[in-house]
Motif scaffolding. Structure first.
Motif, short mmCIF file in Angstrom:
data_model
loop_
_atom_site.label_atom_id
_atom_site.label_comp_id
_atom_site.label_asym_id
_atom_site.label_seq_id
_atom_site.Cartn_x
_atom_site.Cartn_y
_atom_site.Cartn_z
N GLU A 162 2.64 -5.14 -3.15
CA GLU A 162 3.29 -5.54 -1.91
C GLU A 162 4.16 -4.41 -1.37
OE1 GLU A 162 2.57 -8.19 -0.35
OE2 GLU A 162 1.51 -9.30 -1.92
N SER A 163 3.99 -4.12 -0.08
CA SER A 163 4.79 -3.07 0.57
C SER A 163 6.24 -3.50 0.75
CB SER A 163 4.18 -2.73 1.93
OG SER A 163 4.98 -1.80 2.62
N ARG A 164 6.45 -4.80 0.95
CA ARG A 164 7.80 -5.31 1.21
C ARG A 164 8.13 -6.43 0.23
NH1 ARG A 164 9.97 -1.33 4.24
NH2 ARG A 164 8.60 -0.81 6.00
N GLY A 165 9.37 -6.49 -0.18
CA GLY A 165 9.86 -7.62 -0.96
C GLY A 165 9.86 -7.44 -2.46
N TYR A 222 1.80 0.33 -7.33
CA TYR A 222 1.21 0.75 -6.05
C TYR A 222 0.97 -0.48 -5.18
CZ TYR A 222 -3.30 -0.54 -8.18
OH TYR A 222 -4.34 -1.20 -8.78
N TYR A 223 0.75 -0.24 -3.89
CA TYR A 223 0.58 -1.36 -2.96
C TYR A 223 -0.31 -1.00 -1.77
CZ TYR A 223 4.31 1.32 -0.74
OH TYR A 223 5.06 2.34 -0.20
N THR A 224 -0.86 0.19 -1.72
CA THR A 224 -1.69 0.58 -0.57
C THR A 224 -3.18 0.57 -0.90
OG1 THR A 224 -1.43 2.92 -1.14
CG2 THR A 224 0.12 1.99 0.46
N SER A 225 -3.55 0.51 -2.17
CA SER A 225 -4.96 0.47 -2.55
C SER A 225 -5.49 -0.96 -2.43
CB SER A 225 -5.14 0.95 -3.98
OG SER A 225 -4.73 2.30 -4.11
N ASP A 247 7.84 5.71 4.68
CA ASP A 247 6.98 5.73 5.86
C ASP A 247 5.95 6.85 5.78
OD1 ASP A 247 8.31 3.56 6.86
OD2 ASP A 247 9.61 4.72 8.20
N ALA A 248 6.39 8.04 5.38
CA ALA A 248 5.46 9.17 5.26
C ALA A 248 4.44 8.91 4.15
CB ALA A 248 6.23 10.46 4.99
N PHE A 249 4.91 8.35 3.04
CA PHE A 249 4.01 8.04 1.92
C PHE A 249 2.96 7.02 2.34
CE2 PHE A 249 2.65 5.53 -1.68
CZ PHE A 249 2.41 6.46 -2.67
N ASP A 250 3.40 5.96 3.00
CA ASP A 250 2.48 4.89 3.39
C ASP A 250 1.42 5.38 4.37
OD1 ASP A 250 4.06 3.34 1.83
OD2 ASP A 250 4.77 2.00 3.41
N ALA A 251 1.83 6.19 5.35
CA ALA A 251 0.89 6.67 6.36
C ALA A 251 -0.20 7.52 5.72
CB ALA A 251 1.63 7.47 7.43
N HIS A 252 0.19 8.42 4.83
CA HIS A 252 -0.80 9.28 4.17
C HIS A 252 -1.69 8.47 3.24
CE1 HIS A 252 -2.37 12.31 1.32
NE2 HIS A 252 -2.38 13.10 2.39
N SER A 253 -1.12 7.50 2.54
CA SER A 253 -1.92 6.69 1.62
C SER A 253 -2.94 5.84 2.36
CB SER A 253 -0.99 5.79 0.79
OG SER A 253 -1.72 5.11 -0.20
N ARG A 254 -2.55 5.27 3.50
CA ARG A 254 -3.50 4.48 4.28
C ARG A 254 -4.66 5.35 4.78
NH1 ARG A 254 1.30 1.86 6.21
NH2 ARG A 254 1.39 3.32 7.96
N GLU A 255 -4.33 6.57 5.20
CA GLU A 255 -5.37 7.49 5.66
C GLU A 255 -6.33 7.83 4.51
OE1 GLU A 255 -5.77 12.14 7.15
OE2 GLU A 255 -3.81 11.14 7.23
N GLN A 275 -3.01 13.66 -4.54
CA GLN A 275 -2.07 13.94 -5.62
C GLN A 275 -1.14 15.09 -5.23
OE1 GLN A 275 -3.56 16.01 -9.15
NE2 GLN A 275 -2.56 14.47 -10.44
N ALA A 276 -1.69 16.14 -4.64
CA ALA A 276 -0.88 17.29 -4.24
C ALA A 276 0.14 16.89 -3.17
CB ALA A 276 -1.77 18.42 -3.73
N PHE A 277 -0.30 16.10 -2.20
CA PHE A 277 0.62 15.65 -1.14
C PHE A 277 1.75 14.80 -1.72
CE2 PHE A 277 2.05 12.36 1.76
CZ PHE A 277 2.47 13.10 2.85
N GLU A 278 1.41 13.83 -2.55
CA GLU A 278 2.42 12.91 -3.08
C GLU A 278 3.37 13.60 -4.03
OE1 GLU A 278 -0.31 8.85 -2.66
OE2 GLU A 278 0.06 9.73 -4.64
N THR A 279 2.87 14.53 -4.82
CA THR A 279 3.76 15.28 -5.72
C THR A 279 4.79 16.07 -4.93
OG1 THR A 279 2.05 15.46 -7.44
CG2 THR A 279 3.86 17.05 -7.51
N GLY A 280 4.34 16.71 -3.86
CA GLY A 280 5.27 17.46 -3.02
C GLY A 280 6.24 16.58 -2.28
N LEU A 281 5.77 15.46 -1.73
CA LEU A 281 6.64 14.56 -0.97
C LEU A 281 7.69 13.91 -1.85
CD1 LEU A 281 7.02 13.03 1.84
CD2 LEU A 281 5.71 11.19 0.76
N LEU A 282 7.26 13.32 -2.95
CA LEU A 282 8.19 12.58 -3.79
C LEU A 282 9.07 13.51 -4.63
CD1 LEU A 282 5.81 9.71 -5.01
CD2 LEU A 282 7.33 9.74 -3.03
N GLY A 283 8.50 14.63 -5.04
CA GLY A 283 9.27 15.55 -5.88
C GLY A 283 10.47 16.15 -5.18
#
Length: 463
Positions: free
Chosen positions: A424-427, A318-321, A365-373, A399-407
């Protein structure tokens, strides 16, 4: 005839166990800053139990760890034991505090008692991931300064899962902190529940018969452990506490002496501290210990995730926490087996799903935006002192959002090189889109993580 054979095998096993050397432990002090470090011997201790490991697998072949120690026989100049590991100091030296202040941490090296004098060499990876010697000392096991005193047992040893002789198995000790004598049954229930959670996840599920799991529960005077951020300070037997390095969910103990003296009364190679607490928290340090707040709703996930760090040196994906560590713009290739800076030639290239592009696109992009929120809402809830149930509800929604998005992603389940890993988000890149080391979703370890876990099991368990 079969009865005679069984008797012969039993006698042989008893003879081998009787011949096993005792466990020798070196406690030392690790002091420094982000720029320099020094080491000093504290004491050498002869633990009460025989060495639990396989004598045929004394030399580490995994190439995992930020540090490596080697025990060299002085008479033959041969390496008779080695292990890679990480340390609390190694975690701390990457924090902002280490840039301006020095600290000292207690650490330990454990190995089978040698027959004669040895030299112990401690090495650390350099910028190119090569191990370089940073400390060396000689040790004679017959030295009268070696502490052979018997420490009192912290409680009854509980056989949570007994699969065979410790020398032929991976031995995991689950040790409680913050449980009063009256709460010992609670500790045992939670230890058994979390051990079951570990062996429900692949690849541990298929290899569960390669493990022994033991339990110990030193009695605490008061229930719970310290959580300084809310003004709670307790002297628990092992000194575990939240808020390590200023991170509210990070649970560590800095009382290494107390931990090792208590754990010495069980056969172990890996060590899990079960904290008597309900607030989300845990930690994992390769080759040292992992922790989990056993009363948290997310304890099964935390147990498995943090044990992945402790057992196989797995990187966080992970990289957003928020984390305590600070990094620069460089992206050196990490030694951890499940992260890479080279997406076109990852260290797990042999596992890449045919036809998968490298690097591998995903809904980042969608994952990062939701995780930051989610992280912003979490911080607001913590700052307002809201109950843990509200944090749990937030995490369930995430968890519900990420399971649906990534699945539903096109490369879900494929092995490739997905950008975002190692805080790290990049690299940096991970092997699969989702993994125990990436999200709280109900998914197994990715292919790279699973391969590393199997590699460590092979170092300790007989096939």
């Amino acid at each position: 005839m079969n009865m005679l054979l069984r008797a012969a095998f039993a006698l042989a096993a008893t003879t081998l166990a009787a011949a096993a050397p005792r466990t020798l432990r070196v406690d030392y002090y690790h002091t420094g800053t982000a720029a320099s470090e020094t080491f000093a011997l504290d004491r050498a201790v002869l633990e009460p139990l025989p060495w639990p490991g396989d004598p045929d697998k004394a030399v580490d072949t995994t190439n995992f760890g930020k540090y490596l120690f080697e025990v060299v026989d002085r008479a033959t100049n041969k390496v008779i034991y080695s292990r890679g590991f990480c340390s609390v100091y190694g975690e701390w030296e990457t924090t902002g505090e280490a840039r301006g202040a020095a600290r000292t941490f207690s650490e330990s090296l454990r190995f089978p008692r040698p027959d004669g004098p040895v030299q112990v060499n401690l090495k650390k990876r350099d910028a190119r991931n090569a191990f370089r010697e940073v400390w060396s000392f000689t040790l004679d096991p017959a030295d009268p300064a070696v502490d052979t005193s018997a420490t009192p047992a912290p409680g009854e040893l509980i056989a949570i899962r007994k699969s065979g002789d410790p020398a032929a198995k991976v031995d995991l000790l689950i040790i409680g902190d913050g449980y009063t004598r009256a709460e010992r049954p609670k500790f045992e229930r939670e230890a058994r529940r979390l051990a079951d959670a570990l062996f429900a996840v692949q690849p541990f599920k298929d290899r569960q018969n390669d493990f022994n799991v033991w339990g110990l529960c030193p009695a605490a005077e008061r229930s719970g452990v310290s959580r300084p951020s809310v003004g709670r300070h307790l002297r628990s037997p092992l000194g575990a506490a939240y808020d390590a390095f200023g991170l509210e969910r990070y649970v560590l103990t800095f009382d290494n002496r107390a931990l090792r003296d208590a754990a010495a009364h069980a056969p172990y190679e890996f060590l899990e501290i079960l904290v008597n607490g309900d607030t989300y928290g845990g930690a994992g340090i390769f080759g040292q210990f992992s922790t989990v707040a056993a009363g948290s709703l997310w304890a099964p996930y935390i147990f498995v995730h943090e044990f992945g760090h402790h057992f196989a040196g797995l990187a966080d994906e992970y990289y957003t926490s928020p984390v305590a560590y600070e990094s620069g713009p460089e992206r050196p290739e990490p030694w951890e087996p499940n992260a890479t800076a080279d997406p076109r030639n990852p260290k797990w290239k042999a596992l890449v799903t045919p036809g998968t592009p490298l690097p591998t696109p995903w809904k980042k992009d969608a994952f990062d935006a939701h995780s930051r929120e989610t992280q912003a809402r979490r911080q607001a809830l913590r700052a307002a002192g809201r109950p843990e149930s509200e944090i749990d509800a937030l995490f369930r929604a995430q968890q519900a959002f990420e399971t649906g998005l990534l699945g539903g992603d096109v490369h879900h389940g494929a092995v490739g090189a997905f950008e975002g890993a190692n805080y790290e988000s990049r690299g940096y890149y991970r092997a699969q889109e989702d993994c125990v080391m990436f999200t709280r979703d109900e998914v197994p370890f990715c292919a790279a993580c699973a391969g590393a876990i199997r590699k460590v099991i092979a170092l300790y368990a007989k096939p």
